[in-house]
Design a protein around this motif. Structure first.
Motif, PDB file in Angstrom:
ATOM      1  N   UNK A 240       0.842  -1.200   0.000  1.00 56.20           N
ATOM      2  CA  UNK A 240       0.000   0.000   0.000  1.00 56.20           C
ATOM      3  C   UNK A 240       0.876   1.249   0.000  1.00 56.20           C
ATOM      4  N   UNK A 241       0.438   2.260  -0.723  1.00 54.60           N
ATOM      5  CA  UNK A 241       1.171   3.517  -0.723  1.00 54.60           C
ATOM      6  C   UNK A 241       1.049   4.214   0.622  1.00 54.60           C
ATOM      7  N   UNK A 242       2.165   4.728   1.125  1.00 54.42           N
ATOM      8  CA  UNK A 242       2.149   5.450   2.400  1.00 54.42           C
ATOM      9  C   UNK A 242       1.576   6.853   2.177  1.00 54.42           C
ATOM     10  N   UNK A 243       0.643   7.250   3.023  1.00 52.37           N
ATOM     11  CA  UNK A 243       0.020   8.570   2.934  1.00 52.37           C
ATOM     12  C   UNK A 243       0.711   9.501   3.923  1.00 52.37           C
ATOM     13  N   UNK A 244       1.367  10.518   3.422  1.00 55.29           N
ATOM     14  CA  UNK A 244       2.061  11.489   4.279  1.00 55.29           C
ATOM     15  C   UNK A 244       1.110  12.646   4.563  1.00 55.29           C
ATOM     16  N   UNK A 245       0.699  12.773   5.814  1.00 55.23           N
ATOM     17  CA  UNK A 245      -0.233  13.823   6.228  1.00 55.23           C
ATOM     18  C   UNK A 245       0.569  14.942   6.886  1.00 55.23           C
ATOM     19  N   UNK A 246       0.643  16.087   6.210  1.00 54.38           N
ATOM     20  CA  UNK A 246       1.392  17.218   6.748  1.00 54.38           C
ATOM     21  C   UNK A 246       0.432  18.077   7.551  1.00 54.38           C
ATOM     22  N   UNK A 247       0.622  18.106   8.847  1.00 55.37           N
ATOM     23  CA  UNK A 247      -0.307  18.760   9.768  1.00 55.37           C
ATOM     24  C   UNK A 247      -0.010  20.259   9.828  1.00 55.37           C
TER      25      UNK A 247
END
Length: 512
Positions: A240-247
């Motif tokens: 699965x592709x990693x989802x980078x969540x920039x807060x």
């Protein structure tokens, strides 16, 4: 053939995909969802960029969440700029209920709640991987655009970068940039004048004030080391592709910092990623929520740079998606580059609103099944007008769509869950360390201290005073170069000057 059957055939003809695709929902006809009329987006065209628009509360963020989920399941990583703080729930499975099950059944997809691999990131005080970049990596062009400098002031910035490149003065943070500005108008004034010409003190003072303004928005936490390597966005886990969540919840009131970060990220990705051409699926997708914050405070020159990168970055296999309230928040020059358009409901309370809706409707393909301007104001939550590009680059038929429900949590993580994600991150240990190596500030301070010491010794009485003065003056001339050579051996981070060249936007990029 019934109208419903004609509708299904009409949509299917426009969505004949030989390659893989993702399902966003099902078509709606006369206000009723139609089973068998799935709305699909070809993975092959997901690097053609897109727009997700709609009034507050119409489901824009959940649509963004659905697209990121489906990309991750296909092994495509993505980067989400989360300004409202409601995308961290991607790490936890959603909750099934009768409403969601019925919606999934109508759409023709199974609802299987699951959490997806995510990486929490931050450019401020939020918990997560610290994203940083050095001033040198930005380069004179981007720095000048961010500070909104005029031509004369841009010339001063270019001079500073040239001087620092030649003399091996690493510009790591804003402290370095300010110290060099002070140097060229004080201690180094004559040397600069001899080599580069007169530098206006007024221009330097203006640049200094602009830097202080940027610092007040929190930029000092963004500029520095260790610089983030954008290749770390391209990760997968268990297929699965990693989802980078920039807060970014704490920088909504600091739009200049946000636009600074966004432009630097796009520039770095463009400079770092190799050409890919047309592939079966994108390498990476970026989703910019509350995109109006990028454009509302951007100068014309900055908008031109953003437009240039959006046009060029497609060939690197990267798709950029803007999420905002109305399409008019995005400049026309950028709207013209977008392939996927997801338009949630708009509200018409004023004459200005009605004009905006009419203008928005004109941006979509004509449809024999809908009066677009009417549908725009009558859609419910979780419904949208969607048109994309098929594999031949032709726009698919406009479809009033019932969007599928996210399979991850439609809410934020609690503090304990956020801590767990951060603690399990390998990137936190890679980047969350403060590095304050010798850079322009320290080198110039040391140079000035050494010169003062030499001058004091030269003033001591003695029969060999003149000879000593001459010899030490010669030493003074070469002192800076020697200091630079010694410190270069100890330099850390990615700003290794012998391995870098300036890119098309003046930013640093590694030679390949």
């Amino acid at each position: 053939m019934s109208k419903t059957e004609e509708f299904i055939t009409h949509l299917a003809e426009g969505q004949k995909y030989k390659k893989d695709s993702i399902v966003l929902g099902t078509g709606v006809l006369d206000g009723v969802p139609v089973t068998g009329a799935q709305i699909k987006i070809a993975l092959k065209t997901m690097n053609r960029h897109g727009l997700i628009a709609g009034a507050t509360g119409t489901g824009k963020t959940k649509t963004l969440q659905v697209i990121a989920e489906q990309l991750a399941l296909k092994g495509v990583p993505s980067v989400l700029m989360d300004l409202k703080g409601d995308l961290s729930g991607l790490a936890q499975p959603g909750t099934a209920n009768d409403f969601i099950k019925n919606r999934s059944e109508v759409i023709g997809v199974d609802y299987v709640p699951m959490g997806l691999p995510i990486e929490l990131m931050s450019i401020s005080d939020e918990k997560g991987v610290r994203l940083k970049a050095t001033v040198s990596e930005f380069g004179p062009v981007l720095i000048a655009q961010i500070l909104e400098l005029n031509d004369t002031q841009q010339g001063v910035i270019s001079l500073i970068f040239r001087y620092c490149d030649v003399n091996h003065l690493p510009l790591v943070d804003l402290k370095d940039l300010k110290r060099v500005l002070q140097f060229i108008t004080n201690e180094g004034k004559e040397a600069i004048k001899k080599e580069y010409g007169q530098v206006s003190s007024a221009s330097v003072n203006t640049i200094m004030r602009k830097i202080i303004e940027l610092e007040q928005q929190g930029a000092e936490r963004f500029f520095g080391e260790k610089s983030f390597e954008v290749e770390d966005f391209l990760r997968t886990k268990d297929g699965k592709g990693v989802i980078s969540v920039i807060r970014l919840t704490d920088i909504q009131s600091r739009p200049k910092l946000f636009s600074t970060f966004m432009l630097s990220l796009l520039s770095e990705i463009y400079e770092s990623f190799p050409e890919q051409g047309d592939a079966d699926q994108p390498k990476l997708c970026l989703f910019i929520d509350e995109a109006h914050l990028v454009f509302s405070n951007a100068s014309n020159d900055l908008l031109e740079k953003i437009e240039a990168i959006v046009k060029l970055i497609r060939s690197k296999g990267v798709g950029v998606y803007f999420c905002t309230q109305t399409p008019t928040d995005v400049p026309d020059s950028i709207l013209g580059q977008l392939g996927l358009k997801v338009q949630h409901a708009l509200r018409a309370f004023t004459a200005k609103d009605r004009k905006a809706i009419t203008k928005t409707a004109e941006n979509y393909p004509d449809s024999i099944y809908y009066e677009t301007s009417e549908v725009l104001t009558s859609m419910g939550i979780g419904e949208a007008l969607i048109t994309a590009l098929n594999e031949k680059g032709i726009p698919t038929p406009l479809a009033h769509t019932l969007v599928r429900a996210p399979i991850t949590r439609m809410d934020i993580l609690n503090p304990a869950e956020i801590d767990a994600v951060v603690q399990n991150s390998a990137l936190v240990y890679k980047y969350n360390q403060d590095i304050d190596r010798e850079s322009a500030f320290e080198l110039l301070e040391k140079k000035m201290a050494d010169i003062e010491e030499i001058q004091k010794k030269a003033e001591l009485p003695g029969p060999k005073a003149s000879t000593t003065t001459s010899r030490r003056t010669t030493k003074d001339d070469s002192l800076f170069a020697e200091l630079s050579k010694n410190t270069m051996v100890r330099q850390l981070g990615r700003t290794i000057f012998r391995e870098l060249t300036r890119g098309i936007l003046g930013s640093f990029t590694k030679k390949r």
